[in-house]
Design an enzyme around this catalytic site. Structure first.
Site, short mmCIF file in Angstrom:
data_model
loop_
_atom_site.label_atom_id
_atom_site.label_comp_id
_atom_site.label_asym_id
_atom_site.label_seq_id
_atom_site.Cartn_x
_atom_site.Cartn_y
_atom_site.Cartn_z
N LYS C 64 10.66 -31.07 -6.17
CA LYS C 64 9.99 -30.55 -4.83
C LYS C 64 10.71 -31.44 -3.85
O LYS C 64 10.81 -33.02 -4.10
CB LYS C 64 8.50 -30.67 -5.06
CG LYS C 64 7.97 -30.23 -3.72
CD LYS C 64 6.61 -30.13 -3.95
CE LYS C 64 5.72 -29.65 -2.91
NZ LYS C 64 4.28 -29.53 -2.98
N SER C 139 2.06 -25.09 -2.13
CA SER C 139 3.20 -25.37 -1.40
C SER C 139 4.45 -25.70 -2.13
O SER C 139 5.67 -25.60 -1.58
CB SER C 139 2.96 -26.88 -0.63
OG SER C 139 2.68 -27.79 -1.74
N SER C 163 -1.50 -26.63 -5.21
CA SER C 163 0.01 -26.53 -4.95
C SER C 163 1.16 -26.56 -6.05
O SER C 163 2.19 -26.28 -5.75
CB SER C 163 0.64 -27.59 -3.74
OG SER C 163 0.32 -27.36 -2.57
#
Lengths: 477, 95, 473
Positions: C64, C139, C163
């Site tokens: 990420k 997210s 997330s």
């Protein structure tokens, strides 16, 4: 109307560590800009603080030395505000639960001892520096100082005059140097003072509106800044005005305080516990370990000096205000065969005068306690006269160190041998027939002149007592 | 509770985020709706409950006082918007 | 496969690089570094050949874009950091490199990890490989989409309020949020420091255990990192479900839950029973307070964490400004997107003078109540099963204008973060629209092994984790 001033001090004591409070960057003063600002100090995304153990121990030391409560659990909080020298946009500080609370410091108020209460002492990180002069219309930001450990010592508003404030400040300065937690260098900003100042009519028990004087960087300016601010407030109120709560800066050139620009937007620091730092826990065992390392503190040492060395309180006070001076004295007294009073006189007199003249700390002076002790011994065993001793002292100050060597090399040994002295005295009396007659006629004072002549003839090496005795004997009817 | 336009302006000032005057209204209503959700906290009785600042019951770990960080100024300042002679540059700071 | 040399790291890496290239429309990646990846793959093959390989040698991975990667863009999905090349590696990055993995690139995400749909990214929304009209969740949306479409075998995300688990659920994957403190947060751009935790998004519990093994462990640079021994997660996977008590809270399975999701969960629970687990009723009576409590704490912390983005030392600086203050205000107004700004303002509000007690302090008290609820529940069971999300993946733009609706999507995930517990979301079926359903298994503090073993047992007898969206098979 008679006004009383009410003063509280907030002193930022820079803790003398190798590395910063929350990073492993160096804290050395004077490095090239931003060369001691690591990823944590410049607040790169993702970095985290890790606390320096030494910082905690130093705060504990301070707490113990001021008879305060060392809180076994204290909390780091974030103080949120924006400023270019504050890289994270918040300062890590302590808010609700500081490491030290409720200590005190006794000061000499002029008419006896007065206790000044210390509200709290909390740990926090220093900010960087903004430099304004080098760039046109811009400021340069140096973050070397960012993250340097500070102990902020907050006093109660117990101080009643600028003199008391500066006395307290000196006492605190002496203490942190004794504890070896701060180098005390005010020029370099290692010991900085903010003052909260208000006035009220004598006898009133409520406090007036206070102003905060920021960053006053010498003892002299602290006294003058507070003095000016009190005067300003009195004039303001007597002219029908009101004191506004604000932050002011002292301008030493104009000798006045003026409001600070810039930082004056509403202060809402939004303190909250820093989630990156769990509670700081100090175990009782660790506390005791620190207690064992506490040095003898200034007050106790002064008492001891008065008794052990038979010094006057004033001498003892002067000698103990600085740990290094006190250490210097004790070693000197020992080397002087126990003649502590002479040691005190030489240090408080000749040595201090020269240090003050050259604005040097005692650590940077070339006279060793051993040499000074030897010098005192040579005076006491009458090898040299007091006058010659001052010359030798000068030689020591310039870096020589062997007292006996100097005496021998320069032939400074005092002449006490009566045969040698008699020869000189005969010669002097031969020249000064008139004065000799005057003495015999009862003018005692003339003896001094004659002794002086002998001293001059021997280049100061004659033993004055011996000269005195021989002269009296020769001139007796 | 509602977040008024002046609240929005105050918060924006505190947070140093410029908000267009014409956006203030929509922020005010948007934030108010979030605050309504948050106000549901009041349905939970918290009398006598000690606050929990952290998911762990741990103490602060302390590191040794060693200065070990190298000077990485060049590297760090390569991503600075404006720097000169080793300093980060910003519009004049007023004191 | 790598260890047995059926395929080389270079072959594997090239394969995934090609798939990434062919599927750019998913917008799963912000940065792809093919050159470095292939160079590292070649190195990995040398190690594999001389058997000096490590746990992950040669395995292609993606991170990420919230993890700092030295010399590579680390944008956090924000314009604020769209020009930020990190000068250092996060601990997670370092450990995955040290374990021999090959970094393919950085995945898309909601800006500063603030979102549940990956629509707040400065680099644009990510599409759900199961249905490109739907969001992949957030997210860590790019990370989930990437694994789901098989653009890489596994990724690492972060989970502040769901997330990792929510996008894993939306994309039919296994997503593990470890216990707070298990994996170092150093070098992970902070959203909410007391809630953030890194974790893997993978195809199976076994893969998750492998990645957890590589990343977990004490880090002296993170004061909240746990200084305890890391268990061997892989052997622990073999622990059977026989006799394990699984707590189920009736309040989580009520009528507000999407019926397909409910059916999927119930079916999965029956499978657990068939595997020897015993279901017990538990209560988590205050979990409905989790959402408001979470948003206060997360946004308060975020408002402070994001103050460092001021355009002074790195990141976006506005071109036009009048003075210092204006530079701050313009840079931050331009650098942050709407959702981030909203959250900073709410967080600022919750901490501001006069509101602290009513909001931040109140939330901290509720946080304890919620943590205590879990502690009480674990008196009665070994682990807790719950839906990961109230619905399956929703449509793009469906909730973008309604932050509150978006926040409510986190209702089952946030209590876990508040309590700092480990939880894994696993795929347990498809709804009528053929979108994946996720169920999370929540363990007591530090019991990752227990929930991974349960997930692994389930995956031994069910096909859901092997399902690949049709367009990407």
């Amino acid at each position: 109307m008679a006004w009383e001033s009410v003063i509280g001090l907030e002193v930022h004591v820079q803790l003398q560590t190798r590395s910063k409070i929350f990073s492993s960057a160096a804290t050395a003063y004077g490095a090239q800009p931003n060369t001691q600002a690591c990823a944590v100090d410049i607040a790169l995304p993702g970095v985290l603080p890790v606390m320096n153990h030494q910082v905690a121990l130093m705060a504990v030391k301070f707490g113990l030395a001021t008879g305060a409560t060392v809180n076994c659990r204290s909390i780091f909080a974030r103080k949120n505000y924006f400023y270019p020298d504050l890289p994270k946009g918040y300062q890590i500080s302590q808010y609700e639960l500081p490491i030290v609370s409720g200590g005190q410091l006794a000061i000499d108020s002029g008419n006896g001892e007065k206790i000044i209460r210390i509200t709290r002492a909390h740990l926090e990180e220093d900010a960087g520096k903004s430099l304004h002069d080098e760039f046109d219309g811009l400021s340069g930001i140096d973050l070397n100082r960012a993250g340097t450990p500070l102990l902020e010592v907050v006093s109660e508003p117990d101080l009643r005059s600028p003199l008391e404030a500066v006395t307290y400040l000196r006492k605190l300065h002496s203490l942190v140097r004794y504890l070896e937690i701060c180098d005390g260098n005010m020029q370099e900003g290692s010991f900085r003072c903010d003052a909260n100042v208000s006035i009220r009519p004598y006898g009133a028990d409520t406090l007036g509106t206070r102003t905060e004087l920021k960053n006053i960087n010498s003892f002299r300016f602290v006294e003058k800044a507070i003095q000016q601010e009190i005067q300003r407030q009195i004039e303001l109120i007597e002219d029908g005005g009101q004191v506004v709560q604000e932050t002011r800066l002292y301008d030493p050139l104009a000798d006045e305080t003026r409001p600070m620009r810039g930082k004056e937007e509403a202060h809402d620091y939004r303190y909250f516990p820093d989630p990156d730092l769990p509670p700081l826990i100090i175990e009782q065992a660790e506390l005791e370990k620190v207690r064992d390392t506490l040095p003898e503190l200034p007050d106790a040492r002064r008492e001891r000096f008065v008794h052990q060395y038979q010094l006057t309180p004033a001498d003892a006070d002067q000698l103990t205000s600085d740990r290094e001076i006190a250490d210097f004295f004790e070693t000197t007294a020992d080397a002087a065969g126990g003649d502590s009073r002479s040691a005190a006189n030489w240090i408080n007199g000749e040595l201090m005068a020269r240090l003050n003249r050259d604005n040097r700390p005692i650590g940077e002076n070339r006279i060793t306690p051993k040499a000074l002790g030897a010098l005192i011994c040579r005076i006491n065993d009458q090898t040299i006269s007091g006058k010659i001793a001052k010359d030798i002292f000068s030689a020591l100050w310039e870096g020589e160190h062997d007292v006996d060597g100097i005496i021998d090399a320069r032939g400074l040994r005092q002449i006490s041998d009566s045969d040698a002295l008699e020869q000189v005295i005969e010669e002097v009396l031969g020249r000064c027939v008139e004065q000799a007659t005057q003495f015999r006629d009862g003018q005692e004072k003339v003896l001094g002149y004659l002794v002086g002549q002998v001293m001059k003839a021997t280049k100061g090496k004659a033993n004055p007592q011996a000269v005195n005795a021989i002269l009296r004997q020769k001139l007796s009817p | 509770m509602a977040i008024s336009k002046s609240d929005v302006e105050r918060l924006a000032r505190l947070a140093h985020i410029s908000i267009d005057p014409e956006e203030v209204d929509s922020y005010s209503s948007g934030l108010s709706r979030i605050l309504d959700l948050i106000d549901e906290m009041n349905q939970t009785n918290t009398d006598g409950v000690p606050p929990m600042a952290h998911p762990q019951d741990i103490r602060l770990r302390l590191r040794e006082d060693q200065a070990t960080e190298p000077d990485l100024r060049e590297l760090f300042q390569s991503s600075a918007p404006s720097s000169d002679r080793g300093l980060y540059l910003v519009p004049k700071v007023l004191e | 496969m790598l260890q047995t040399k059926k395929i080389s790291s270079v072959e594997l890496t090239s394969h995934f690089l090609q798939r990434i290239d062919q599927n750019r429309e998913l917008n799963a990646f912000i940065t792809v570094d093919a050159e470095t990846a292939l160079a590292n793959a070649r190195q990995a093959d040398i190690s594999l050949n001389d058997k000096s390989g490590d746990l992950l040698t040669g395995l292609p991975l993606a991170l990420k874009d919230i993890f700092c990667t030295r010399g590579m863009l680390t944008s956090c999905g924000s314009r604020m950091l769209a020009n930020f090349t990190s000068p250092y590696d996060a601990t997670v990055t370092e450990r995955l490199n040290a374990a021999g993995s090959v970094l393919l690139g950085k995945t898309n995400m909601d800006e500063f990890a603030m979102g549940s749909s990956n629509e707040s990214s400065y680099f644009g929304p990510v599409l759900n490989p199961w249905n490109v009209d739907c969001v992949p969740g957030g997210s860590s949306g790019g990370s989930a989409a990437a694994v789901s479409a098989r653009l890489c075998p596994a990724t690492v995300g972060t989970d502040t309020g769901g997330s990792i688990r929510q996008p894993a659920a939306f994309c039919g994957l296994t997503g593990l949020k470890p216990s707070y403190g298990r994996i170092s947060r150093y070098g992970m751009v902070a959203f909410a420091s007391s809630l953030d935790q890194a974790g893997p998004i993978t195809q199976s519990a076994e893969d998750a255990a492998l990645l957890l093994q590589a990343m977990a462990g004490f880090d002296p640079r993170d004061s909240t990192s746990l200084d305890i021994e890391v268990p061997d997660f892989l052997p622990a996977l073999k622990t059977s479900l026989d006799g394990v008590t699984v707590g189920v809270a009736a309040s989580f399975l009520d009528s507000t839950l999407d019926p397909d999701v409910l059916a999927g969960i119930e079916e999965a629970l029956r499978t657990f029973e068939n595997l020897g687990a015993r279901l017990v009723d538990i209560e988590l009576p205050n979990s409905s307070a989790g959402i408001p409590c979470y948003y206060v704490i997360a946004l308060a912390e975020a408002s402070s964490n994001l103050s460092r983005f001021d355009g002074v030392r790195y990141g976006h600086r506005a071109e036009q400004y009048d003075d210092l203050m204006d530079m701050y205000e313009q840079s931050r107004a331009e650098g942050f997107g709407d959702e981030v700004k909203r959250r900073i303002l709410i967080g600022t509000y919750a901490l501001s003078a006069g509101y602290y007690d009513a909001y931040y302090l109140k939330a901290q008290k509720i946080r304890r109540i919620i943590a205590d609820d879990f502690r009480n529940a674990f008196q009665r069971c070994d682990l807790i099963a719950a839906p990961t999300t109230p619905t399956t993946a929703f449509r793009l733009s469906e909730k973008v204008d309604d932050p509150v609706a978006m926040y409510l999507n986190d209702i089952f995930t946030v209590p876990v973060n508040l309590a700092g517990l480990p939880a894994v979301s696993i795929p347990v079926g498809l709804d009528q629209a053929a979108m994946p359903i996720g169920m999370q298994l929540i363990g007591p503090y530090l019991e990752e092994s227990r929930i991974l073993a349960a997930a692994h047992s389930y995956q031994q007898v069910t096909p859901w984790h092997q399902r690949i969206p049709e367009a990407f098979t």
